[in-house]
Write a protein that holds these residues in place. Structure first.
Motif: not given
Ligand code: BT5
Length: 337
Positions: A146-147, A196-197, A202-204
């Motif tokens: 996911l973004r 989040l990172r 883009k989600i890492k």
């Protein structure tokens, strides 16, 4: 799967007939003496396992402790969320442990529970109170495609999963307040912290931290939040089995996460809106110095809250502090119609 998890799974699959030591030893590929030794260990942990020459071993009751093998034995082994489970007696914050695992390259789906947290946290550096053995305090590592802007889908999805699991285990219908609060009669019973990172698009990895006040007694909440918080025990009047609830929560989270990963967020959003105390209400949203005042209309495709401002603009809210204003009613002195 560990030997303990395999034994508990086998006992659960035959609750009335029981399982013989010989069958277990053959099924699990270990000696009968090894099976017997594990049964003794499980009994030491509080599992009531009966043994008779006729029926073999039966699982009579399960203690109210969180035990990774027990939780694993309840899931079908095909799930993403809960493919690996750890239980700590005490941690700073379960989000910290999962963060470290993520940096060390752990696979998505790992879940870390703690019986208590010394530095449990909420959003914006707020504290999360985690009394020992009274709640479910846990974090999950996820790597959704996911973004970063769509991470609210995961928070909203988690709220839906918790709502389903709590209703299934206690019959309580909780309300959700966008994006991360679960309430009963206006008091908070669970909170969700999504960290989040991410790269720009883009989600890492994402750490989903969840706290559920299961058996917390009112006097165990610090005075300053006693009037804001509640627990499932306080509402139902009886102890709720935490491992049973944890099982239901993990199953529902896995289901919702699969839906979101299949880009099927619409159904999740509709379910969220049904239980939501925010939609249709007058709200104030604050981000630092900035405030928006308006009516919360619906959820956007990515989980953002759509608020129709006083000026008629539709604002997309992705963060900030939301305050739901009381429903307009007659003031005390107003005449009856
Ligand atoms: C949240 O933050 O609601 C997110 C809470 C997430 C907790 C879990 S536990 C496992 C994982 N590890 C962590 O360290 N955190 C996650 P927020 O919306 O900022 O709400 C925080 C506010 O809720 C506090 O300022 C208190 O007013 C209130 N609060 C604190 N502890 C509470 C509790 N046990 N039950 C109900 N309300 C509480």
């Amino acid at each position: 799967m560990s030997l303990d998890a395999a034994i508990l799974k086998a006992l659960r699959s035959s609750p009335s007939r029981g399982v013989s030591g010989a069958d277990l030893s053959q099924q699990l590929g270990v000696s009968r003496a090894a099976v017997w030794a594990r049964m003794e260990e499980l009994r030491q942990l509080g599992y009531d396992i009966s043994a008779s020459p006729h029926f073999g071993y039966k699982l009579v009751s399960v203690p109210d402790v969180l035990h990774a093998d027990d939780l694993l034995s309840r899931l079908d082994g095909k799930q993403v969320i809960g493919r690996d489970i750890h239980v700590f007696q005490s941690t700073t914050s379960t989000n910290d442990i999962v963060e470290k695992m993520a940096r060390d390259g752990a696979r998505e789906g790992v879940v870390v529970f703690a019986e208590t947290q010394t530095q449990g946290r909420g959003r914006l550096g707020r504290k999360w109170v985690s009394p020992p053995k009274r709640g479910l305090w846990f974090s999950i590592l996820l790597k959704p495609d996911l973004r970063p802007q769509s991470s609210t889908q995961i928070t909203v999805g988690a709220a839906v999963a918790l709502t389903r699991a709590i209703q299934a285990r206690t019959s309580i219908v909780v309300e959700t307040k966008w994006p991360n609060d679960l309430l009963i009669d206006g008091r908070k019973v669970a909170g969700i912290l999504t960290e989040l990172r991410a790269e720009p698009d883009k989600i890492k990895y994402l750490i989903l931290g969840i706290g559920i006040d299961v058996n917390v007694r009112p006097e165990e909440f610090p005075e300053e939040i006693r009037h804001l918080a509640t627990s499932l025990r306080a509402v139902t009047g009886h102890q709720v089995h935490r491992a049973d609830l944890a099982e239901a929560v993990l199953r529902e989270l896995d289901q919702v996460y699969r839906d979101i990963c299949r880009e099927d967020f619409t159904g999740v959003a509709q379910e969220w809106e049904q239980n939501c105390s925010t939609i249709g209400r007058e709200v104030t949203v604050t981000f630092g110095e900035h405030t928006i005042h308006g009516i919360a209309e619906s959820l956007d495709f990515d989980g953002a809250l759509l608020v129709r401002s006083q000026h008629g603009h539709l604002e997309r809210i992705l963060g900030g502090e939301i305050h739901v204003l009381p429903k307009p009613g007659r003031s005390k002195g107003s005449p009856r119609p």
